[in-house]
Motif scaffolding. Sequence first.
Motif, PDB file in Angstrom:
ATOM      1  N   ARG A  19     -36.248 -15.014 -27.021  1.00  0.00           N
ATOM      2  CA  ARG A  19     -36.692 -15.353 -25.679  1.00  0.00           C
ATOM      3  C   ARG A  19     -35.661 -16.242 -24.987  1.00  0.00           C
ATOM      4  N   PHE A  20     -35.595 -16.123 -23.674  1.00  0.00           N
ATOM      5  CA  PHE A  20     -34.656 -16.909 -22.897  1.00  0.00           C
ATOM      6  C   PHE A  20     -35.365 -17.523 -21.687  1.00  0.00           C
ATOM      7  N   ARG A  21     -34.964 -18.729 -21.334  1.00  0.00           N
ATOM      8  CA  ARG A  21     -35.522 -19.380 -20.158  1.00  0.00           C
ATOM      9  C   ARG A  21     -34.780 -18.931 -18.902  1.00  0.00           C
ATOM     10  N   GLN A  22     -35.498 -18.944 -17.787  1.00  0.00           N
ATOM     11  CA  GLN A  22     -34.909 -18.622 -16.499  1.00  0.00           C
ATOM     12  C   GLN A  22     -35.094 -19.814 -15.570  1.00  0.00           C
ATOM     13  N   ILE A  23     -34.034 -20.172 -14.869  1.00  0.00           N
ATOM     14  CA  ILE A  23     -34.077 -21.347 -14.000  1.00  0.00           C
ATOM     15  C   ILE A  23     -34.406 -20.906 -12.584  1.00  0.00           C
ATOM     16  N   VAL A  24     -35.594 -21.284 -12.136  1.00  0.00           N
ATOM     17  CA  VAL A  24     -36.076 -20.901 -10.812  1.00  0.00           C
ATOM     18  C   VAL A  24     -35.618 -21.936  -9.788  1.00  0.00           C
ATOM     19  N   GLU A  25     -35.028 -21.453  -8.718  1.00  0.00           N
ATOM     20  CA  GLU A  25     -34.558 -22.328  -7.640  1.00  0.00           C
ATOM     21  C   GLU A  25     -35.561 -22.243  -6.490  1.00  0.00           C
ATOM     22  N   GLY A  26     -36.337 -23.299  -6.317  1.00  0.00           N
ATOM     23  CA  GLY A  26     -37.328 -23.281  -5.250  1.00  0.00           C
ATOM     24  C   GLY A  26     -38.735 -23.152  -5.783  1.00  0.00           C
ATOM     25  N   PRO A  27     -39.710 -23.017  -4.885  1.00  0.00           N
ATOM     26  CA  PRO A  27     -41.120 -23.015  -5.285  1.00  0.00           C
ATOM     27  C   PRO A  27     -41.560 -21.701  -5.915  1.00  0.00           C
ATOM     28  N   GLN A  28     -42.690 -21.777  -6.626  1.00  0.00           N
ATOM     29  CA  GLN A  28     -43.312 -20.563  -7.144  1.00  0.00           C
ATOM     30  C   GLN A  28     -43.907 -19.764  -5.982  1.00  0.00           C
ATOM     31  N   ALA A  29     -43.676 -18.458  -6.010  1.00  0.00           N
ATOM     32  CA  ALA A  29     -44.207 -17.557  -4.988  1.00  0.00           C
ATOM     33  C   ALA A  29     -44.038 -16.145  -5.517  1.00  0.00           C
ATOM     34  N   THR A  30     -44.463 -15.167  -4.749  1.00  0.00           N
ATOM     35  CA  THR A  30     -44.246 -13.785  -5.185  1.00  0.00           C
ATOM     36  C   THR A  30     -42.770 -13.417  -5.123  1.00  0.00           C
ATOM     37  N   HIS A  31     -42.021 -14.059  -4.243  1.00  0.00           N
ATOM     38  CA  HIS A  31     -40.571 -13.879  -4.166  1.00  0.00           C
ATOM     39  C   HIS A  31     -39.910 -15.187  -4.574  1.00  0.00           C
ATOM     40  N   ILE A  32     -39.130 -15.145  -5.658  1.00  0.00           N
ATOM     41  CA  ILE A  32     -38.482 -16.355  -6.161  1.00  0.00           C
ATOM     42  C   ILE A  32     -36.992 -16.112  -6.308  1.00  0.00           C
ATOM     43  N   THR A  33     -36.248 -17.205  -6.409  1.00  0.00           N
ATOM     44  CA  THR A  33     -34.797 -17.129  -6.536  1.00  0.00           C
ATOM     45  C   THR A  33     -34.369 -17.665  -7.896  1.00  0.00           C
ATOM     46  N   ILE A  34     -33.587 -16.873  -8.614  1.00  0.00           N
ATOM     47  CA  ILE A  34     -33.032 -17.259  -9.906  1.00  0.00           C
ATOM     48  C   ILE A  34     -31.533 -17.012  -9.855  1.00  0.00           C
ATOM     49  N   GLU A  35     -30.772 -18.091 -10.061  1.00  0.00           N
ATOM     50  CA  GLU A  35     -29.302 -18.010 -10.047  1.00  0.00           C
ATOM     51  C   GLU A  35     -28.786 -17.308  -8.791  1.00  0.00           C
ATOM     52  N   GLY A  36     -29.373 -17.676  -7.667  1.00  0.00           N
ATOM     53  CA  GLY A  36     -28.892 -17.181  -6.384  1.00  0.00           C
ATOM     54  C   GLY A  36     -29.380 -15.811  -5.982  1.00  0.00           C
ATOM     55  N   ARG A  37     -30.162 -15.147  -6.843  1.00  0.00           N
ATOM     56  CA  ARG A  37     -30.659 -13.817  -6.502  1.00  0.00           C
ATOM     57  C   ARG A  37     -32.166 -13.860  -6.307  1.00  0.00           C
ATOM     58  N   GLU A  38     -32.638 -13.154  -5.290  1.00  0.00           N
ATOM     59  CA  GLU A  38     -34.074 -13.119  -5.037  1.00  0.00           C
ATOM     60  C   GLU A  38     -34.726 -12.002  -5.839  1.00  0.00           C
ATOM     61  N   TYR A  39     -35.890 -12.308  -6.400  1.00  0.00           N
ATOM     62  CA  TYR A  39     -36.665 -11.341  -7.178  1.00  0.00           C
ATOM     63  C   TYR A  39     -38.098 -11.280  -6.656  1.00  0.00           C
ATOM     64  N   LEU A  40     -38.680 -10.117  -6.796  1.00  0.00           N
ATOM     65  CA  LEU A  40     -40.117  -9.946  -6.587  1.00  0.00           C
ATOM     66  C   LEU A  40     -40.771 -10.146  -7.949  1.00  0.00           C
ATOM     67  N   ALA A  41     -41.607 -11.167  -8.062  1.00  0.00           N
ATOM     68  CA  ALA A  41     -42.124 -11.580  -9.367  1.00  0.00           C
ATOM     69  C   ALA A  41     -43.543 -11.081  -9.614  1.00  0.00           C
ATOM     70  N   PHE A  42     -43.704 -10.441 -10.780  1.00  0.00           N
ATOM     71  CA  PHE A  42     -45.025 -10.079 -11.307  1.00  0.00           C
ATOM     72  C   PHE A  42     -45.183 -10.760 -12.665  1.00  0.00           C
ATOM     73  N   SER A  43     -44.853 -12.047 -12.693  1.00  0.00           N
ATOM     74  CA  SER A  43     -44.770 -12.754 -13.968  1.00  0.00           C
ATOM     75  C   SER A  43     -45.432 -14.124 -13.934  1.00  0.00           C
ATOM     76  N   SER A  44     -46.102 -14.439 -12.835  1.00  0.00           N
ATOM     77  CA  SER A  44     -46.688 -15.763 -12.672  1.00  0.00           C
ATOM     78  C   SER A  44     -48.193 -15.714 -12.856  1.00  0.00           C
TER      79      SER A  44
END
Length: 387
Positions: A19-44
């Motif tokens: 397993r690996f950790r991911q560093i989220v930049e900014g608040p939790q939401a359906t769209h989050i930013t990790i390492e400068g890239r935006e993702y649509l999250a189905f993981s929260s």
Amino acid sequence: MFPDFAEQLRLREQQGLRRFRQIVEGPQATHITIEGREYLAFSSNDYLGLANHPDLIRSVCDGAQRYGVGAGASHLIHGHSAAHHALEKALAEFTGFPKALLFSTGYMANIGVVTALVGREDAIFADKLNHASLNDAALLSRAKFIRYPHLDMAALERRLAESDARRKLVISDAVFSMEGDIAPVQALVALCNKYQALLLLDDAHGFGILGQQGRGSLSVPGWQKHRLPNLLYMATLGKAAGVFGAFVAAQADVIETLIQSARSYIYTTATPPLLSQALLTSLKLIEHDEWRREALATNITQLKREVQSLRWKLLPSMTPIQPLLVGDSQEAVRISQQLRERGLLVPAIRPSTVPQNTARLRISLSAAHLPHDIRRLTQALQELAAA
């Protein structure tokens, strides 16, 4: 000689289990930013979309102004603030129990409750797919640990009938975190009444979502909680409630016993009071914003409809937890990675979190997801399934 940790890690990675950790930049939401890239999250687990709600942010700021940041001490020294006390009263009223007690986390709540109530001469009866915190609590208690097949009430009754333990405690998830299915709560209560057993229900994934006004899995019409003396209800406050922490609700003498004996409550600094201030606001939103649960139900229905043709099948679930069964761990990791390359975050869940050969994608839905968000996910899954 030290164990070969590097070799153990290499084997885990080779088996697709690292397993690996991911560093989220900014608040939790359906769209989050990790390492400068935006993702649509189905993981929260932010099922109602409250983690970044402006009313909660304002409440945190107000709480910091009034109470400062840290609690400074444990609850039994002088860390128990007016905010903590008000939240405990509100949670008891919201869930219909005489008393409630705050814990720092759900893990600590389960450990504290189980080890405070049972010991060497007692027996614990546990669903085989319970959360790790319940299993660890059972082991730490030193009580006899008896497991029954998932949701099998007949097997549980046989085990209860055969036991001559001094005290019996049944422990079960209310909503199972990796399956998304719901325990037969009324049957569990009936069996525990019949065999004079205590019942601890972990509703971490049902609180705020299920029942009237989100009051949880125990929100059953006609039930009067003050007449269920053997029942303990645990729920977390960092999922649907959008903040942090956990609580246990029960009869007054049970709560007082936990205050006196639950080590994970006694020997830790109280959570920051500003979080309790925010949670008082969160409770009001949970109670009054019925549209959030309605939006969540609509999203669940849409997902189920749009993945029917896939070769991977959803496990039976009417909760925000929608597990897509893949089977092989490495294939689950591969699909998760390919979704990530498309800007979609869906975690691969593998053994030992789930049984062997049942690796899956754990799709977590939120009221904040929009129809085109879900369509984007299902279209990507259809493309991967056809490849």
